[in-house]
Design an enzyme around this catalytic site. Structure first.
Site, short mmCIF file in Angstrom:
data_model
loop_
_atom_site.label_atom_id
_atom_site.label_comp_id
_atom_site.label_asym_id
_atom_site.label_seq_id
_atom_site.Cartn_x
_atom_site.Cartn_y
_atom_site.Cartn_z
N CYS A 179 0.85 -1.19 0.00
CA CYS A 179 0.00 0.00 0.00
C CYS A 179 0.89 1.25 0.00
CB CYS A 179 -0.96 -0.05 1.19
SG CYS A 179 -2.15 1.29 1.27
N ASP B 80 -9.26 -2.86 -7.54
CA ASP B 80 -8.78 -1.77 -6.69
C ASP B 80 -9.26 -0.43 -7.22
OD1 ASP B 80 -7.33 0.08 -5.18
OD2 ASP B 80 -5.50 -1.14 -5.19
N HIS C 181 -7.81 -3.92 -3.44
CA HIS C 181 -6.68 -3.33 -2.75
C HIS C 181 -6.46 -4.08 -1.42
CE1 HIS C 181 -3.83 -0.09 -1.95
NE2 HIS C 181 -4.25 -0.11 -0.70
#
Length: 281
Positions: A161, A218, A250
């Site tokens: 991330c 995502d 995600h």
């Protein structure tokens, strides 16, 4: 695991607190799918990493019976800091034969584990962390690893991330890194004082091949930006690769969250280990 100097009990308690015992408040409740990797056969725990005039807390893990310098993996945190998931990933990498070290890259700005909401975490802490600070602290982490059982000539980096974006930036920053693996790291965005460049801006400067792992579902990293990155890598002639998992969202490697996709996470993990070995880390 300790740094070059012994850490007394009170200092160790502080360090363990600093790197987030348990999971960050912002990710509660924890999903039943959370993976907990034991420390059997490992030397793992809090470490002190000198960085300029400050000492940066971190977490490191390596095989306890290692007889020589080990290949190194720098593990770059999610926005939640070095909480239990990141510590667990270090232990998994150690069981694969690496010295894995995760520096607490927000330590100057605050403690992310104590912030209760993601929006507050982003606005109140993460947005205040300059990329230049992160890159310098990762340099310091690599230097620490080289002096504490790691082979800095066989070093790789992975991140998740927020940390996935930093992988791309660091691969363009430090020519000593052999390989990078970026898990769902943002590729483009508006520049700011703290984040002046994005991964799409530095493709031509990449020193190391990067494997990017992304989710087709995502919404925060649309496939349009992933396609732009693929095209930019082709034009620059860089030996990097991007894999998209069509059914993954995600955070698909975050086994402690509802976004976890076991098939994509397991495939990505094996690809990561192969990528490191392929490129000399």
């Amino acid at each position: 695991m300790t740094s070059n100097r012994p850490i007394d009990a009170s200092r160790r308690d502080f360090l363990n607190s600093a790197v987030g015992v348990g999971f960050a408040l912002a990710v509660q409740p924890i999903a039943a799918s959370a993976i907990i990797t034991d420390g059997a056969g490992l030397s793992a725990g809090a470490v002190e990493i000198p960085t300029g005039p400050a000492i940066m807390p971190g977490y490191a893990a390596k095989p306890a019976a290692a007889s020589g310098p080990l290949p190194v993996v720098l593990v770059v945190q999610e926005i939640f800091g070095v909480h239990e998931h990141i510590r667990d990933l270090c232990r998994r990498l150690a069981k694969a034969g690496y010295l894995a070290v995760a520096p607490e890259l927000y330590f100057r700005q605050g403690d992310p584990s104590k912030v209760a909401s993601i929006s507050e975490l982003v606005s109140g802490l993460v947005s205040k962390v300059p990329d230049s600070q992160v890159l310098a602290d990762l340099d310091a982490t690599l230097a620490w690893a080289g002096g504490n059982g790691g082979d800095a000539k066989r070093a790789a980096i992975t991140g998740f991330c927020w940390g996935g974006r930093q992988v791309w930036l660091y691969a363009a920053h430090n020519p000593r890194i052999k390989a990078g693996v970026a898990w769902y790291g943002r590729l483009q965005g508006e520049p700011s004082a703290n984040t002046p460049r994005q991964p799409l801006d530095i493709v031509a400067q990449l020193h190391a091949p990067v494997l990017g792992l992304y989710g087709g579902l995502d919404k925060g990293i649309p496939l349009e930006s992933v396609d732009k990155m693929k095209a930019a890598l082709r034009v620059a002639g860089k030996p990097s690769e991007i894999v998209v998992y069509p059914e993954a969202d995600h955070g698909f490697n975050a086994d402690y969250r509802p976004s976890y996709n076991a098939a994509a996470a397991n495939d990505g993990w094996q690809r990561m280990l192969q990528w490191f070995k392929q490129h000399g880390a």
